[in-house]
Design an enzyme around this catalytic site. Structure first.
Site, short mmCIF file in Angstrom:
data_model
loop_
_atom_site.label_atom_id
_atom_site.label_comp_id
_atom_site.label_asym_id
_atom_site.label_seq_id
_atom_site.Cartn_x
_atom_site.Cartn_y
_atom_site.Cartn_z
N ASN A 239 -8.58 7.80 9.04
CA ASN A 239 -8.54 6.33 8.94
C ASN A 239 -8.85 5.66 10.28
OD1 ASN A 239 -5.52 6.59 6.92
ND2 ASN A 239 -7.64 6.61 6.25
N ASP B 140 0.88 -1.18 0.00
CA ASP B 140 0.00 0.00 0.00
C ASP B 140 0.91 1.22 0.00
OD1 ASP B 140 -1.80 2.14 0.70
OD2 ASP B 140 -3.19 0.64 1.44
N VAL C 26 0.13 -1.35 -7.21
CA VAL C 26 0.16 -2.48 -8.14
C VAL C 26 -0.48 -1.98 -9.43
CG1 VAL C 26 -0.57 -4.85 -8.55
CG2 VAL C 26 0.06 -4.12 -6.26
N ASN D 98 -11.07 1.23 -5.40
CA ASN D 98 -11.45 1.73 -6.71
C ASN D 98 -11.48 0.61 -7.74
OD1 ASN D 98 -8.92 1.99 -8.67
ND2 ASN D 98 -8.25 2.38 -6.57
N GLN E 216 -9.85 1.67 10.49
CA GLN E 216 -8.65 0.86 10.25
C GLN E 216 -8.02 0.56 11.61
OE1 GLN E 216 -6.56 2.87 7.00
NE2 GLN E 216 -8.51 3.27 5.99
N CYS F 249 -22.69 21.31 -21.05
CA CYS F 249 -23.48 22.55 -21.06
C CYS F 249 -24.22 22.77 -19.74
CB CYS F 249 -24.45 22.58 -22.24
SG CYS F 249 -25.83 21.43 -22.08
N GLU G 118 -3.83 8.53 7.80
CA GLU G 118 -4.41 9.85 8.09
C GLU G 118 -5.34 9.71 9.29
OE1 GLU G 118 -6.43 11.06 4.56
OE2 GLU G 118 -4.63 10.95 3.32
#
Length: 1044
Positions: free
Chosen positions: A493, A485, A533, A558, A497, A613, A490
């Site tokens: 987290n 990672d 990765v 993601n 975590q 637009c 932070e």
């Protein structure tokens, strides 16, 4: 009692007042926002005033304790009477070897470690007896009581007491015996829920409303309304039938995009525009006591392939309670006599049930054999679900479980029943609990496992905990858990975590997580990397790396990263375990070579983009104005400075650029770059002036220009008004520095200009007095309407300014500006450099969120759109995925269960994917998608997992390759493609000559490249049909797979 930690919660700033003070005056700390997006402020404040009693600190109890302390209640009492044993090391991640050696009590060992998870939660521990003789009046100090590791008799007694209180104390009973789990909830006779789903109501625009009995509402552009009959909606901004505005009407659904709202015949005729929003209405849930529910249980069914399982487990676990009461012990591991006694008891219990399922003999025998054991992943999964129920109990947010949830892991143990009974006997180490369920041989396989886990965020931390408890990847067995990672820890987290603490902030996630995992189990071999990765790191994570792995786990946030890892797993024939969460929702996906489809086999529909637009001129909802503000930041403070730097790195000097432009050369980006150079500020005052001119452009002139181009009475060709819903006519904003929003915009934008141009400024420079003084000297030119065309086509894309051809006038202007800059000696190395900014939503001192929030709010005001507060703006602008520890723990547990099956080489029918939404609650376990086999012709099939191989040599030609494929696989390729390069397409001119060229010459491999994957297709069976696709053909440049 031993008190540890301090009052209040991590999500609230700590009070200076004593613990007895109510927490409602406390301010919610934005830095722990991701959970706040899930629960909302009201629920957070209720949690801050709630005390929870939790009995039993085994594997299940510690999971619940972890999750509710991370979530942030006011106070938790941990109750436990047992001493630490070696057995506990395999189920309780907060009990260490030294606790066992020093014979500490479980509560004493665990309490300070639980308190450390959240320094604002008051955690204490109780060692008092809790049994049939205990006076339960002490429970009145708590809003929620959770019992684990308690007899059924005691659970019923405590539940009756809790149910009888006014208001009732919410009760949760939770049990784990080997492969079976039970969860029971009773929140009282009437439990009101403020928000049953947690879904944010959307604004849906209206196409028409009929003047009728009943009136029919049709959604604009056939947009689905997502409503159910009986729900209510409130109307806003309706023209014509204005009486509807601000009123709530109950709906009756006609179709996915129309519904009735009662009598509208006496209202004025509908003209145009308007939207409606669902009104969230509270819902009351009714609960019965455990005693009443035992014989006619209301159950949640997670696996529809075995719909009878919940009632079967219900009967089996009630029989187990009876067995325990009769024998003062659980069934002995592998004792067939005990198993038959349990079968008989289950049959007796089953007869007493009002709603019964046939007794599942195999399940009962598996339960008997494993009842003394523990499966940590099962505790994690059910612990996550139970913790969410605790949060519901104390906040009234989301629909509660009614009233039983059962989960089994029979698929994990079914294939192991033929093993000798000695396999499951204890050996006096930390794995005895797991061994009782899955046997010694499987434990050894887990110890030898070589796993690659990508991502060490919330799911990664939970997975590492599961690996540590299961003994995955031990040094002594040559196993390994390789984790990677690139991110640093932070503050935000910390409430999910759970391996990270405040003193870890700004340290790497992977190395910190590795150290924390060694604390849980020092035998683990964890190898921590700091890499992404991706294609750029294929030199590290190459085929040789994957060839040493048994499986890959993704703990990513993601889709693109998942797709890439999946493609590497397919290419290298490695199983992949994927999972993800969004708020209370979670999913797991199991991908096994030659058995299942891969992650890339299915694609979610792409996220709908906001038309250019709409963003530029016609926003209709707050999301449009937030995205506009975010785009303005990106363009002005990231993209333009980067483009500027690239231009001056490419072109050595301003004089050279001038000469090339005078020679008639067109240099990409020159117009924009020279404009930036000529207008470049050098002082703070100029930055403030620039911000004021931008205000004028964005919030005054834009509105005036739109109303000039399209006056309010403009009509379209069909006679309908141009300015009708969803188009909103803008109103110019008059500049007023006394308006806090305008002041914030000017100062934050000036600060951003100062940052990219490296201009110093002080606190004093940002004061209202200083800014007012600067702006008093600024002359705003009078507005002159422009003849510029305004884009109204929703399909039109944003033009690329860099690639747009320059008019001769623009070229002359650019050359004049550059000439002026050279003459004025303004072209110094410093002035040819800018400092691009990266949008950082979490640093409140940098002005980034100040700019986006104020710009978005001003634009919303200009278009009469309800503005969003900073918190909501941050979520949308920062694309924040709402997250909560309960869902994270649950997905990681479910994934780790599947890991055992993969290690055991179990068949397809035993594998389970899962989708859940803890808010509803819904849990759905399904089989993965089976691998599809595609017929090329005559019994030649392939799937995504197939890869044909051809070994070549230095002189191997394209013709040799085509012949080799035909000889080896029985079919001749008609087309050969490498990436985007067409190596051989017979119909292309000159391609037949390529047949004599070597593969080496055609492909031009990079140094060290051993092979390439080629795409081939084959001739169709009938003329005129399209060519048939085939599997990738891996071409090795030499016989041994080495580069020549």
């Amino acid at each position: 009692m031993i008190a540890v930690g301090s009052l209040s919660i991590k999500l609230l700033k700590p009070p200076s007042s004593p613990p007895s003070m109510a927490a409602d005056s406390m301010e919610i700390d934005d830095s722990l926002y991701r959970q706040r997006y899930v629960l909302g402020d009201s629920a957070m404040h209720q949690m801050a005033q709630s005390a929870v009693f939790l009995s039993g600190l085994g594997g299940l109890g510690i999971e619940i304790a972890k999750n509710i302390v991370l979530a942030g209640v006011k106070a938790v009492t941990l109750h436990d009477t047992k001493q630490c044993e070696t057995w506990d090391l395999g189920s309780n991640f907060f009990i260490l070897k030294e606790d066992v050696l020093s014979q500490r009590r479980r509560g004493e060992a665990v309490c300070p470690r639980v308190a450390e998870l959240n320094p604002y939660v008051h955690v204490d521990v109780s060692f008092s007896a809790l049994d049939d003789n205990t006076d339960l009046s002490f429970l009145r100090n708590y809003q929620c009581v959770i019992l684990t590791e308690s007899s059924l008799r005691l659970q019923k007694r405590v539940n009756e007491f809790c149910h009888s209180q006014r208001p009732p104390i919410r009760f949760i009973g939770c049990d784990a015996f080997g492969i079976c789990m039970r969860l029971f909830c009773d929140f009282g006779e009437e439990f009101e829920v403020s928000d049953p789903t947690g879904e944010e109501p959307k604004e849906i625009f209206i196409q028409s409303i009929t003047q009728d009995t009943p009136g029919v509402v049709t959604c604009l552009d056939n947009q689905p309304h997502g409503l159910q009959t009986g729900q209510s909606v409130v109307f806003r901004e309706v023209n014509g039938m204005a009486e509807l505005n601000g009123t709530a009407r109950q709906v009756s659904v006609l179709s996915p995009h129309s519904f009735t709202i009662g009598d509208t015949s006496q209202l004025q005729a509908y003209a145009h525009g308007g939207f409606f929003v669902l009104v969230k209405t509270p819902k009351t849930f009714r609960f019965e006591t455990m005693e009443r529910q035992l014989h006619d249980p209301q159950v949640l069914t997670p696996d529809f392939s075995k719909p009878e399982a919940p009632l079967q487990i219900h009967a089996a676990m009630l029989a187990l309670d009876t067995f325990h009461e009769q024998h003062s012990r659980l069934p002995n591991i592998g004792c067939s006599q005990d198993a038959e006694v349990l079968v008989k008891l289950t049959e007796e219990v089953n007869e007493t049930l009002r709603n019964k399922a046939p007794v599942n003999m195999e399940l009962v025998r598996c339960l008997s054999r494993t009842a003394r054991g523990t499966l940590p992943p099962l505790s994690a999964a059910v612990g996550g679900l139970a913790s969410q129920e605790v949060l519901k109990a104390i906040t009234g947010k989301f629909s509660p479980l009614q009233q039983w949830f059962y989960l089994d892991a029979i698929e994990v143990v079914q294939p192991l029943q033929s093993l000798p009974v000695e396999e499951f006997f204890p050996r006096g180490d930390r794995y005895d609990g797991v061994r009782a369920c899955i046997g010694e041989s499987m434990c050894v396989e887990l110890h030898k496992l070589r796993v690659f886990m990508v991502g060490c965020g919330a799911i990664g931390c939970e997975m590492l905990k599961n690996f540590a408890l299961l003994g995955v990847g031990l040094s002594k067995s040559s196993g390994e858990v390789c984790i990677t990672d690139p991110d640093l820890i932070e503050k935000s987290n910390l409430n999910r975590q759970f391996l990270f603490r405040p003193h870890h902030i700004q340290k790497p996630k992977s190395t910190t997580a590795a150290e924390a995992t060694w604390e849980i189990n020092p035998e683990l071999h964890v190898n921590a990397h700091l890499n992404k990765v991706c294609p750029a790191t294929e030199g590290i994570y190459n085929d040789a790396f994957y060839s040493h792995l048994n499986l890959v786990v993704t703990a990513l946030d993601n889709v693109e990263a998942r797709r890439y890892v999946d493609s590497r797993c397919v290419s290298n024939q490695r199983p992949l375990l994927d999972s993800g969460t969004m708020g209370t929702k979670g999913h797991t996906e199991i991908i096994v070579p030659n058995l299942t489809e891969s992650y890339n086999s299915h694609r979610d529909p792409p996220e709908e983009e906001i038309p250019f637009c709409t963003l530029k001129s016609f926003p209709s909802v707050i999301e449009h104005t937030i995205q506009w503000a975010r785009d303005k930041f990106e363009n002005a403070f990231a993209h333009k400075p980067s483009m500027y730097n690239t231009f001056w790195q490419t072109h050595s000097s301003a004089e050279v650029v001038m000469q090339r432009m005078q020679a008639g050369e067109s240099l990409e980006g020159s117009f924009q770059v020279i404009k930036l150079l000529s207008r470049r500020p050098s002082q703070w005052e100029q930055c403030v002036t620039l911000a004021r001119l931008k205000f004028e452009k964005y919030f005054t002139r834009k509105a005036l220009q739109l109303l000039h181009s399209f006056p309010l009475d403009t009509r379209l060709k069909d006679g309908s008004l141009f300015w009708q819903s969803p188009k909103r006519p803008p109103a110019p904003i008059e500049f007023d520095l006394k308006d806090p929003l305008q002041f914030t915009f000017i100062v934050s934008m000036a600060r951003l200009f100062a940052s990219i141009y490296n201009i110093p400024y002080s606190e004093k420079d940002m004061s209202e007095e200083a800014v007012t003084r600067i702006l008093s000297a600024v002359k705003i030119p009078e507005y002159q309407p422009s003849a510029k065309c305004i884009e109204t086509d929703e399909t039109a894309k944003k033009p690329d300014q860099m690639k747009m051809p320059l008019s001769s006038e623009e070229e002359r202007e650019a050359m004049a500006q550059l000439e002026q800059a050279i003459a004025a000696d303004c072209v110094t190395p410093e002035r040819l450099r800018m400092c691009p900014l990266e949008f950082e939503k979490d640093d409140d001192s940098n002005g980034h969120m100040d700019f986006v929030t104020s710009a978005s709010s001003l634009r919303a005001k200009m278009y009469s759109i309800e503005p969003a507060d900073r918190f909501k703006t941050k979520r949308i602008a920062g694309k924040i995925i709402p997250a909560i520890a309960t869902a994270t723990a649950a997905v990681a547990g479910l994934v780790a269960l599947e890991l055992i099956k993969i290690v055991g080489g179990y068949g397809f029918e035993s594998l389970k994917n899962c989708f859940f939404n803890l808010a509803l609650p819904v849990v759905v376990l399904t089989e993965p998608a089976p691998v599809k086999r595609t017929l090329i012709r005559d019994d030649i099939y392939f799937s995504i997992w197939d890869c044909w191989t051809i070994f070549g040599h230095e002189d191997f030609t394209l013709s040799d390759f085509i012949n080799a494929v035909r000889e080896k696989y029985g079919i001749e390729p008609t087309m050969v493609v490498y990436g985007v390069k067409m190596l051989y397409v017979p119909v292309m001119p000159g391609h037949s000559k390529r047949l004599k060229l070597t593969m080496q010459k055609l492909i031009k491999p990079s140094v060290g490249r051993r092979y390439v994957d080629l795409t081939v297709s084959f001739p169709p069976e009938a003329d005129g049909d399209e060519d048939l696709p085939g599997p990738p053909v891996r071409y090795y440049f030499s016989r041994d797979g080495e580069t020549p």
